[in-house]
Write an enzyme that holds these catalytic residues in place. Structure first.
Site, PDB file in Angstrom:
ATOM      1  CE1 TYR A 140      -2.921  -2.800  -0.334  1.00 35.42           C
ATOM      2  CE2 TYR A 140      -4.080  -1.741   1.618  1.00 35.42           C
ATOM      3  CZ  TYR A 140      -3.958  -2.947   0.887  1.00 35.42           C
ATOM      4  OH  TYR A 140      -4.926  -4.004   0.873  1.00 35.42           O
ATOM      5  CE  LYS A 191       0.203 -17.655  -3.341  1.00 37.21           C
ATOM      6  NZ  LYS A 191      -0.695 -18.662  -2.724  1.00 37.21           N
ATOM      7  CG  ASP A 224      -3.308 -20.394  -1.089  1.00 39.79           C
ATOM      8  OD1 ASP A 224      -2.593 -19.856   0.204  1.00 39.79           O
ATOM      9  OD2 ASP A 224      -2.929 -20.461  -2.391  1.00 39.79           O
ATOM     10  CG  ASP A 248      -7.201  -3.920   3.384  1.00 42.18           C
ATOM     11  OD1 ASP A 248      -8.034  -3.879   4.809  1.00 42.18           O
ATOM     12  OD2 ASP A 248      -7.378  -3.663   2.529  1.00 42.18           O
ATOM     13  CG  ASP A 252     -12.870  -5.864   6.165  1.00 47.03           C
ATOM     14  OD1 ASP A 252     -12.169  -5.876   7.172  1.00 47.03           O
ATOM     15  OD2 ASP A 252     -13.194  -5.008   5.230  1.00 47.03           O
TER      16      ASP A 252
END
Ligand code: NAD
Length: 357
Positions: A140, A191, A224, A248, A252
């Site tokens: 980000y 990852k 994942d 992020d 959620d």
């Protein structure tokens, strides 16, 4: 020493829910908790009053405070504004200005509300996980970024995923410090099979835990798989630590497992332990001004503030217990209402928590 708390009600339901949390703080102050409250403007209401969503005076007060309690910012009224002065810029400015790199997002499902989840009650009842998300680095913020035009004339968008070792070390420490006060298990999500940056993340996380937190059981999971496991059997997790973007998304998803957005608090901490505390939900323009918002996420944010920035864990426990008692009594705001329960408005819920305290 007197601890200073900056109150930033913000927009929409912000002032309504923050008023109930302030009732709790006032009660605790009356019982001897050594705190002083200031109030400031942020978001759309700050823009209306001063032309900027984050007035310099607010940022200054936030820097001088031990902790900040924020309601929510934003709403349709300010959506047409230039992006530089939108309410959300006020939030981002506070995060950057205070160096809040560690975002704590608990996902707790009170057994009394297990039917609110979209998952079967036995999978989520009693869920209590903490997602620790890196908040000031990663893709980000990484440079270079942008949209460029290639020699072929085609446009190409690009962003950069970067983490320096010190950024990984401090967020892993933050997660471990929290895990030490809970189940002492940390799952680091990356990852590493595809992204070199998170290969380094995995290596550094392993080193920090081995050298500094031998009591902690560390595991690693690809993002994942973590997304699948959160839906399949979320109670396997204690603390999850991960990058800005993965956090992020996963936080959620974890929050939605609980099905009750009005119940979840959050915290963002800097290296000094200074923190900003806020409900995870937004300003809920659809119900703003009606007095029906659920103030429990904001009241539980006060509990997190006492625990993580004000060194008042026993008082935080009292607030948590008062919320459980109120749920046991069957007191519900409309968003969590079900058959046989007693419906109250925002202030009624605040009063019920005060009575239980
Ligand atoms: P939202 O979280 O405000 O609302 C989503 C839904 O949940 C709405 O139906 C709302 O009524 C309900 N809800 C939220 N909080 C509730 C509460 N305490 N009690 C009862 N019901 C509650 O999300 P949104 O509608 O996507 O966004 C509205 C505005 O909030 C937008 O301007 C958005 O940018 C802003 N926002 C701000 C923050 C923040 O300040 N941290 C976070 C998310 C969204």
């Amino acid at each position: 020493m007197t601890k200073r708390v900056l109150i930033l009600p913000g927009d929409g339901i912000g002032p309504e829910i923050v008023a109930e949390a302030v009732k709790v703080l006032d009660r605790l102050a009356g019982e001897g908790l050594d705190i002083e409250l200031d109030e400031g403007l942020v978001g759309g209401s700050a823009y209306d009053a001063t032309g900027t969503p984050l007035p310099e005076s607010t940022l200054q007060m936030a820097r001088e405070a031990d902790a900040v309690l924020l309601g929510a910012v934003g709403g349709p009224k300010w959506e047409p504004l230039d992006i530089a002065v939108r309410p959300e810029k006020g939030l981002l400015g506070l995060r950057a200005g205070l160096g809040l790199f560690s975002n704590l997002r608990p996902a707790i499902l009170y057994p009394q509300l297990a039917n609110a989840s979209s998952l079967r009650a036995e999978i989520v009842a009693g869920l209590d996980i903490m997602i620790v998300r890196e908040l000031t680095g990663g893709i980000y913020f990484g440079q270079p970024r942008g949209v460029r035009t290639l020699e072929t004339g085609e446009r190409q968008g690009f962003n950069t995923l970067v983490y320096a070792e010190h950024e990984i070390e401090r967020i892993v420490r933050s997660a471990c410090d929290i895990a030490m006060k809970r189940g002492r298990r940390v799952c680091s999500v990356d990852k590493a099979n595809v992204l070199e940056c998170t290969e380094l993340w995995r290596e550094v996380a392993t080193r920090v835990v081995k050298q500094e937190y031998p009591e902690i059981e560390l595991s690693h999971m690809y993002v994942d798989n973590a997304a699948m496991q959160l839906i399949k059997w979320p109670k396997q997790f204690d603390v999850i630590v991960t990058t800005n973007m993965f956090g992020d998304i996963l936080s959620d998803a974890a929050a939605m497992l609980t099905g009750s957005i009005g119940m979840l608090p959050s915290a963002s901490l800097n290296a000094k332990g200074q923190g900003m505390y806020e409900p995870i939900h937004g300003s809920a323009p659809d119900i703003a001004g009606k007095g029906v918002a659920n103030p429990l996420a904001t009241i539980l944010s006060v509990s997190m503030m006492l625990r993580y920035s004000l060194d008042e864990a026993a008082t935080a426990d009292r607030i948590d217990a008062a919320v459980v008692e109120v749920l046991d009594q069957g007191v519900r705001t409309p968003d969590i209402m079900s058959d046989g329960m007693t419906e109250v408005d925002c202030a009624g819920m605040g009063d019920a928590v005060l009575a239980a305290l």
